[in-house]
Write an enzyme that holds these catalytic residues in place. Structure first.
Site, mmCIF file in Angstrom:
data_model
loop_
_atom_site.group_PDB
_atom_site.id
_atom_site.type_symbol
_atom_site.label_atom_id
_atom_site.label_comp_id
_atom_site.label_asym_id
_atom_site.label_seq_id
_atom_site.Cartn_x
_atom_site.Cartn_y
_atom_site.Cartn_z
ATOM 1 N N LYS A 202 0.858 -1.191 0.000
ATOM 2 C CA LYS A 202 0.000 0.000 0.000
ATOM 3 C C LYS A 202 0.889 1.234 0.000
ATOM 4 O O LYS A 202 1.693 1.430 0.906
ATOM 5 C CB LYS A 202 -0.906 -0.010 1.230
ATOM 6 C CG LYS A 202 -1.729 1.256 1.383
ATOM 7 C CD LYS A 202 -2.750 1.146 2.507
ATOM 8 C CE LYS A 202 -3.458 2.460 2.735
ATOM 9 N NZ LYS A 202 -4.482 2.388 3.782
ATOM 10 N N LYS A 255 -2.302 -1.578 -3.749
ATOM 11 C CA LYS A 255 -3.130 -0.376 -3.666
ATOM 12 C C LYS A 255 -2.251 0.857 -3.709
ATOM 13 O O LYS A 255 -1.270 0.906 -2.978
ATOM 14 C CB LYS A 255 -3.911 -0.415 -2.362
ATOM 15 C CG LYS A 255 -4.740 0.815 -2.102
ATOM 16 C CD LYS A 255 -5.293 0.773 -0.720
ATOM 17 C CE LYS A 255 -5.914 2.109 -0.419
ATOM 18 N NZ LYS A 255 -6.265 2.277 0.935
#
Ligand code: PBG
Length: 331
Positions: A202, A255
């Site tokens: 992330k 992400k």
């Protein structure tokens, strides 16, 4: 004998031919719809920065979940907006916290729908960071998030969601060791059947902007670069994912999605486990904004992005276009 040159366009001639050679591609089965739940009744409050999406009270969320289920989308990912925030985000792990109540309600009314709880503290803390602040008295630029003190609270949050009926918990705080802490706590609570979808790679991204309005999780000071990954770096991504797998993750996530297709592809080549891509709020909103001005065809652009993520190797795509995409696929 010389073969005639292969004509690449031959199989692109009609929609029937294109469908035939497309492969499994994008289907409703791979989609997850993010939803934002808040207090109240009959509340649907539109999020300006995320056109078409609302913060929903539990009753409205249940209706929305029914619609998602009816479209054949297998899962929703829930984010909570509590009325009260404090230093350690207590409402994240309260037994009657907003997300816990939403999970129970969806499980009762739409039992076939898979429910994923986002496990983080940023929507629940008064300062908006993803964990507890270690040195709250220090000048703001010197304050840090206490990794290990946060692990305990993330574990409690995951257990609270599991007790409410979550099928999957999705830790997104980017604390070191969060998957192991959560796996251990779930197992100790007799919840070994609950799966973990780890926000493994992330990045500290500007594309989360609209989400922070939707979830009310803007930071009071600083940013998340001391725990989320540096967009310039690729080498750490596989290590983050490997660690999460070792710690017990069942699904690995990358992400954001669009700027990180290289990471999705690398992960696809390296890991056999289910792989998720989170097409985040800013990726959605920038397309919607340009489409609103008539500068691009929003529907085609959205489908192109989602198809690109499948091509890169994602099995699961978390997207604000989930409902639209299913309707578009039908046509
Ligand atoms: C919580 C969390 C965020 C997103 C998902 N979980 C925000 C953040 O890390 O700042 C962003 C999702 C989106 O932009 O759609 N930590």
């Amino acid at each position: 004998m010389a073969f005639p040159r292969r004509r690449m366009r031959r199989m692109r001639r009609t929609e029937g031919l294109r469908r035939m050679v497309r492969g499994r591609g994008l289907t409703a089965d791979s989609l997850v719809m993010p939803l934002f739940v808040r207090e109240g009744e009959g509340v649907r409050s539109p999020v300006d920065a995320l056109p078409g999406h609302c913060q929903l009270s539990v009753d409205e969320m249940v209706k929305e979940a029914g619609e998602v289920d009816g479209l054949g989308i297998p899962a929703v990912l829930l984010f909570g907006i509590p009325d009260e925030k404090d230093e350690k985000g207590s409402q994240a792990f309260a037994g009657d916290g907003i997300v816990q109540r939403a999970i129970r309600a969806i499980k009762e009314e739409v039992p076939g729908l898979t429910v994923i709880g986002d496990v983080c503290l940023c929507e629940y803390t008064s300062h908006g960071h993803c964990g507890v602040i270690e040195d709250a008295e220090a000048p703001s630029q010197e304050r840090t998030v206490d990794n290990d003190a946060t692990l305990e609270l993330l574990a409690r949050t995951a257990v609270a969601q599991a007790r409410a009926g979550a099928d999957i918990v999705a830790p997104s705080a980017m604390m070191d060791g969060q998957v192991a802490a959560i796996r251990g706590a779930l197992d100790a609570d007799g919840r070994s059947e609950v799966a973990i979808m780890a926000y493994a790679a992330k990045y500290a991204s500007s594309f989360y902007g609209p989400f922070r309005e939707a979830a009310g999780s803007a930071m009071a000071f600083g940013d998340r670069r001391a725990y989320q990954m540096d967009p310039a770096v690729s080498s750490e991504a596989m290590e983050e994912m490997e660690l999460d797998l070792e710690e017990g993750a069942d699904i690995l996530m990358v992400k954001p999605a669009l700027c990180y297709m290289d990471i999705i592809r690398d992960a696809r080549e390296r890991f056999d486990c289910p792989l998720a891509a989170y097409s985040v709020s800013g990726e959605y909103s920038m397309v919607q904004a340009a489409a609103g001005k008539g500068w691009i065809d929003g529907r085609k652009a959205a489908m192109e992005i989602l198809q690109g993520l499948v091509r890169a190797g994602a099995d699961i795509i978390i997207t604000y276009w989930a409902k639209d995409a299913v309707k578009w696929m039908e046509k």
